[in-house]
Write a protein that holds these residues in place. Structure first.
Motif, mmCIF file in Angstrom:
data_model
loop_
_atom_site.group_PDB
_atom_site.id
_atom_site.type_symbol
_atom_site.label_atom_id
_atom_site.label_comp_id
_atom_site.label_asym_id
_atom_site.label_seq_id
_atom_site.Cartn_x
_atom_site.Cartn_y
_atom_site.Cartn_z
ATOM 1 N N PHE A 1 51.155 89.781 37.740
ATOM 2 C CA PHE A 1 52.012 90.218 36.638
ATOM 3 C C PHE A 1 51.450 91.425 35.878
ATOM 4 N N HIS A 2 50.776 92.317 36.589
ATOM 5 C CA HIS A 2 50.226 93.507 35.917
ATOM 6 C C HIS A 2 51.248 94.633 35.785
ATOM 7 N N PHE A 3 52.385 94.537 36.493
ATOM 8 C CA PHE A 3 53.474 95.531 36.406
ATOM 9 C C PHE A 3 52.984 96.949 36.682
ATOM 10 N N GLY A 4 52.072 97.077 37.628
ATOM 11 C CA GLY A 4 51.613 98.408 38.035
ATOM 12 C C GLY A 4 50.254 98.780 37.501
ATOM 13 N N GLY A 5 49.713 98.016 36.555
ATOM 14 C CA GLY A 5 48.388 98.321 36.038
ATOM 15 C C GLY A 5 48.382 98.497 34.541
ATOM 16 N N TYR A 6 47.209 98.809 34.013
ATOM 17 C CA TYR A 6 47.050 98.926 32.566
ATOM 18 C C TYR A 6 47.932 100.056 32.013
ATOM 19 N N ALA A 7 48.532 99.780 30.861
ATOM 20 C CA ALA A 7 49.418 100.729 30.171
ATOM 21 C C ALA A 7 50.683 101.019 30.970
ATOM 22 N N ARG A 8 50.961 100.224 32.009
ATOM 23 C CA ARG A 8 52.181 100.397 32.795
ATOM 24 C C ARG A 8 53.197 99.326 32.374
ATOM 25 N N ALA B 1 62.955 94.987 29.134
ATOM 26 C CA ALA B 1 64.137 94.175 28.834
ATOM 27 C C ALA B 1 63.735 92.750 28.483
ATOM 28 N N PHE B 2 62.761 92.216 29.194
ATOM 29 C CA PHE B 2 62.283 90.865 28.890
ATOM 30 C C PHE B 2 61.722 90.810 27.467
ATOM 31 N N ALA B 3 60.887 91.789 27.104
ATOM 32 C CA ALA B 3 60.278 91.796 25.768
ATOM 33 C C ALA B 3 61.338 91.915 24.686
ATOM 34 N N ALA B 4 62.334 92.782 24.909
ATOM 35 C CA ALA B 4 63.406 92.936 23.926
ATOM 36 C C ALA B 4 64.200 91.642 23.778
ATOM 37 N N ASP B 5 64.449 90.955 24.890
ATOM 38 C CA ASP B 5 65.167 89.679 24.849
ATOM 39 C C ASP B 5 64.352 88.617 24.117
ATOM 40 N N PHE B 6 63.039 88.583 24.344
ATOM 41 C CA PHE B 6 62.191 87.607 23.657
ATOM 42 C C PHE B 6 62.227 87.854 22.145
ATOM 43 N N THR B 7 62.221 89.111 21.757
ATOM 44 C CA THR B 7 62.304 89.440 20.330
ATOM 45 C C THR B 7 63.624 88.970 19.742
ATOM 46 N N ARG B 8 64.724 89.172 20.474
ATOM 47 C CA ARG B 8 66.033 88.720 19.985
ATOM 48 C C ARG B 8 66.075 87.204 19.854
ATOM 49 N N ARG B 9 65.491 86.513 20.795
ATOM 50 C CA ARG B 9 65.528 85.052 20.783
ATOM 51 C C ARG B 9 64.708 84.464 19.636
ATOM 52 N N HIS B 10 63.543 85.077 19.370
ATOM 53 C CA HIS B 10 62.572 84.414 18.500
ATOM 54 C C HIS B 10 62.121 85.239 17.297
ATOM 55 N N GLY B 11 62.618 86.465 17.182
ATOM 56 C CA GLY B 11 62.260 87.282 16.028
ATOM 57 C C GLY B 11 60.826 87.754 16.029
ATOM 58 N N TYR C 1 56.070 86.907 30.138
ATOM 59 C CA TYR C 1 56.857 87.001 31.364
ATOM 60 C C TYR C 1 56.259 86.096 32.444
ATOM 61 N N ALA C 2 54.938 86.136 32.579
ATOM 62 C CA ALA C 2 54.271 85.311 33.584
ATOM 63 C C ALA C 2 54.522 83.832 33.330
ATOM 64 N N LEU C 3 54.468 83.416 32.079
ATOM 65 C CA LEU C 3 54.661 82.002 31.775
ATOM 66 C C LEU C 3 56.079 81.540 32.102
ATOM 67 N N VAL C 4 57.067 82.380 31.828
ATOM 68 C CA VAL C 4 58.440 82.021 32.184
ATOM 69 C C VAL C 4 58.569 81.872 33.699
ATOM 70 N N ARG C 5 58.000 82.810 34.444
ATOM 71 C CA ARG C 5 58.061 82.735 35.907
ATOM 72 C C ARG C 5 57.345 81.489 36.418
ATOM 73 N N LEU C 6 56.160 81.225 35.895
ATOM 74 C CA LEU C 6 55.385 80.075 36.353
ATOM 75 C C LEU C 6 56.101 78.765 36.023
ATOM 76 N N THR D 1 57.669 98.370 33.051
ATOM 77 C CA THR D 1 58.841 98.652 33.865
ATOM 78 C C THR D 1 60.075 98.347 33.020
ATOM 79 N N PRO D 2 61.247 98.834 33.420
ATOM 80 C CA PRO D 2 62.466 98.467 32.697
ATOM 81 C C PRO D 2 62.667 96.958 32.621
ATOM 82 N N GLU D 3 62.300 96.242 33.685
ATOM 83 C CA GLU D 3 62.433 94.785 33.674
ATOM 84 C C GLU D 3 61.559 94.161 32.586
ATOM 85 N N LEU D 4 60.319 94.619 32.471
ATOM 86 C CA LEU D 4 59.424 94.071 31.456
ATOM 87 C C LEU D 4 59.901 94.443 30.057
#
Length: 323
Positions: free
Chosen positions: A256-263, A270-280, A293-298, A265-268
């Motif tokens: 779940f490194h999404f390409g490496g440090y400081a990298r 979008a996930f972060a924005a959705d988590f913020t909407r869900r939980h503030g 993201y890793a915990l949701v997948r696992l 992706t649009p998917e990540l």
């Protein structure tokens, strides 16, 4: 090798154990950091509980695991200049610079990338400089050799320092002092009855200490944010230096490194924005988003037995204009 400097603070009193003295305890950290349980159907449908260990609330400027790693190193510095290392968006460099300003302690940041010396400082490095950190930009080949004694001596000489005038903290802040400081994180989560404690990893120091503090019957999970698969050996080596051997039950998932440090992706994103909407909760992208993201997948993969309480360590907050 090029340097950039801001006015350096001075006059540090090393009596850091006394809350009345200008050491780490004088900064009034919020410890233990709070634990927040979230209602999230992505976990609840698998019979799991999601807890957030809000280390991002320990201190407004020395955030999360940076406090836990830096506090013992700041005490050990005993007034000497703290010299440390990082990339252009290093959370560790920013935290060290902030500590220097708050405690009146001189700091030097060795920055990876000689090419950055001729460019305007990005917001992260500009914050470091504004907090009084002297920045030394070095080429990437030299940076890779920074732990070699001859290279380190040369870097200190460039900073006009002798070895006995500096307290050197490695990249990411992970040394034996830091690992022992992070053991308290595991002890706090043990008291909060977390079955699995999960943290995003850059250098392995937080995971090494977290696992040591959790105690029997509890496990620590590390989510590396860099490619390379090197953290298994690094984390074990840190535990060896801090405790004399491997401690606790821990494992890593390198997917779940999404390409490496400081990298990212649009998917990540979008996930972060959705988590913020869900939980503030504003989600920091380089570490915390990858962890969540890793915990949701696992959870979807059935990695945790029903009834498991999973504590995700929130180690940071979004930095303005970051990558």
């Amino acid at each position: 090798m090029t340097s950039s400097s801001a006015p350096g603070p001075a006059g540090f009193d090393p009596a850091g154990a006394d809350p009345a003295a200008p050491g780490p305890a004088a900064l009034s950290p919020r410890l233990p950091s709070p634990v927040q349980e979230l209602a999230d159907d992505r976990f609840a449908r698998h019979g799991l509980r999601l807890l957030l260990k809000r280390d991002d609330l320990i201190h407004p400027e020395l955030i999360g695991n940076k406090w836990r790693k830096l506090a013992p190193n700041l005490r050990a510095a005993a007034g000497r200049t703290v010299v440390t290392f990082g990339g252009a968006y290093s959370n560790h460099l920013r935290a060290t610079a902030a500590a220097g300003r708050l405690l009146g302690l001189p700091t030097v940041g060795v920055v990876r990338g000689q090419e950055l010396a001729d460019r305007p400082l990005n917001p992260s490095l500009a914050r470091c400089a504004a907090d009084g950190m002297r920045l030394l930009f070095v080429d990437r080949s030299t940076y890779r050799r920074k732990t070699e004694p001859e290279t380190l001596t040369a870097l200190l000489r460039t900073a006009a320092l002798d070895a006995d005038e500096a307290h050197v903290v490695p990249e990411g802040g992970s040394n034996a002092l830091a690992v022992r400081g992070c053991r308290a994180l595991g002890e706090e989560l043990r008291d909060d009855h977390a079955d699995v404690a999960a943290v995003a990893c850059g250098t392995g120091g937080t995971l090494a200490g977290l696992a040591a503090g959790l105690g029997a019957g509890r496990r620590a999970l590390g989510i590396p944010v860099l490619k390379g698969g090197f953290l298994e050996a690094e984390t074990a080596a840190l535990q060896e230096r801090a405790f004399g051997g491997r401690r606790g039950e821990w494992w890593l998932d390198d997917r779940f490194h999404f390409g490496g440090y400081a990298r990212t992706t649009p998917e990540l994103d979008a996930f972060a924005a959705d988590f913020t909407r869900r939980h503030g909760l504003p989600v920091e992208r380089l570490y915390v988003a990858k962890l969540l993201y890793a915990l949701v997948r696992l959870a979807d993969e059935g990695a945790f037995p029903r009834g498991t309480a999973i504590a995700a360590v929130v180690t940071g907050r979004p930095f303005p204009d970051g990558p």
